[in-house]
Write a protein that holds these residues in place. Structure first.
Motif, PDB file in Angstrom:
ATOM      1  N   THR A   1       0.823  -1.205   0.000  1.00 41.09           N
ATOM      2  CA  THR A   1       0.000   0.000   0.000  1.00 41.09           C
ATOM      3  C   THR A   1       0.860   1.258   0.000  1.00 41.09           C
ATOM      4  OG1 THR A   1      -1.764  -1.158   1.188  1.00 41.09           O
ATOM      5  CG2 THR A   1      -1.825   1.249   1.204  1.00 41.09           C
TER       6      THR A   1
ATOM      7  N   ALA B   1      -9.484   3.841   3.140  1.00 39.22           N
ATOM      8  CA  ALA B   1      -8.891   3.220   1.956  1.00 39.22           C
ATOM      9  C   ALA B   1      -9.366   3.916   0.686  1.00 39.22           C
ATOM     10  CB  ALA B   1      -9.247   1.733   1.915  1.00 39.22           C
TER      11      ALA B   1
ATOM     12  N   ALA C   1      -5.321  -1.568   0.478  1.00 39.12           N
ATOM     13  CA  ALA C   1      -5.635  -0.587   1.523  1.00 39.12           C
ATOM     14  C   ALA C   1      -6.809  -1.049   2.382  1.00 39.12           C
ATOM     15  CB  ALA C   1      -5.928   0.769   0.894  1.00 39.12           C
TER      16      ALA C   1
ATOM     17  N   LEU D   1      -4.496  -1.147  -5.360  1.00 37.99           N
ATOM     18  CA  LEU D   1      -4.335  -0.210  -4.248  1.00 37.99           C
ATOM     19  C   LEU D   1      -5.546  -0.245  -3.317  1.00 37.99           C
ATOM     20  CD1 LEU D   1      -2.896   1.990  -2.697  1.00 37.99           C
ATOM     21  CD2 LEU D   1      -3.754   3.669  -4.354  1.00 37.99           C
TER      22      LEU D   1
ATOM     23  N   SER E   1      -6.969   6.020  -1.974  1.00 38.32           N
ATOM     24  CA  SER E   1      -6.923   5.696  -3.401  1.00 38.32           C
ATOM     25  C   SER E   1      -7.267   6.915  -4.258  1.00 38.32           C
ATOM     26  CB  SER E   1      -7.896   4.546  -3.695  1.00 38.32           C
ATOM     27  OG  SER E   1      -7.985   4.300  -5.079  1.00 38.32           O
TER      28      SER E   1
END
Length: 238
Positions: free
Chosen positions: A15, A153, A144, A140, A157
């Motif tokens: 991440t 998360a 995350a 991602l 992103s």
């Protein structure tokens, strides 16, 4: 010792690495590649494959990545409806003289028909859409979500997706002469990053709502590829 600790560490590292690496990739690495734009498409396609392999190695499932087969029909439905709305919007703008200038893009004005087709049908799908959707709404976001609550998360992103567009924003401003001077350019780049972060939020919502990466990919493809075709049509319509 918790058996899950090594896996979690890998996810945290992935991440964090993506947050830094993706911003550097689009703003520093790709613009420096020789033989662009063809080399950029090849590099992005290779990066997509490598990133998917890494995601699987750290334990992310196909479903977590939005690539599970059982959710493809839902992705096609949601993405198809969104793509149809984008097509309608471009058609209305092209058919309305007062709106047509909004489609103008100096980067496509002097392209031949073949060059426009290559950009819309090859460079955008393979070099932009597949790569960006896999990277941001696929790997991602999935990584995350394993280490952060979903809202955090999602915000992460989208923020990285906004920063990903700093160099493209500068290139677009230079080509179209939209802003000049440090304050104007800085403001325009900031607004572009905020706009793309907001677009990333919509793409993420589609990904989560449909359960499939296909939904945001179809919307992204329609927005970018049809945008190239619309800009070319607008420049020829005068």
């Amino acid at each position: 010792m918790d058996d899950r600790a090594p896996g979690r560490r890998r996810l945290v590292l992935l991440t964090a690495g993506l947050c830094v690496g993706l911003v550097a990739w689009n703003n520093v690495v790709v613009p420096s590649l020789p033989g662009r734009p063809a080399s950029a498409v090849t590099a992005n396609a290779a990066a997509t494959a490598l990133l998917l392999a890494t995601a699987r190695w750290v334990g992310l499932s196909w479903d977590e990545l939005g690539l599970g087969r059982r959710r493809l029909p839902a992705g096609a439905r949601w993405g198809g409806v969104c793509a149809a709305l984008v097509l309608t919007a471009y058609a209305v703008a092209l058919g309305t003289p007062v709106l047509r200038p909004l489609l103008a893009d100096a980067r496509v004005e002097d392209l031949s028909g073949a060059q426009v087709a290559v950009r819309a049908l090859v460079r955008v799908p393979l070099g932009t859409v597949v790569w960006e959707e896999v990277a941001f709404r696929g790997v991602l976001l999935a990584a995350a979500c394993r280490v952060l609550p979903l809202p955090a998360a999602t915000a992460l992103s989208c923020a990285v997706f906004g920063l990903w567009h700093v160099r493209p924003a500068l290139s677009g401003l230079a080509a179209n002469g939209v802003a000049s001077g440090l304050p104007g350019t800085g403001t325009a780049v900031l607004l572009t990053c905020l706009w793309t972060a907001a677009a990333g939020l919509l793409f993420t919502w589609l990904r989560l709502r449909s359960g499939s990466l296909l939904a945001p990919a179809l919307l992204h493809l329609a927005t970018n590829s049809l945008g190239v075709l619309a800009a070319a049509a607008a420049s020829r319509a005068g």
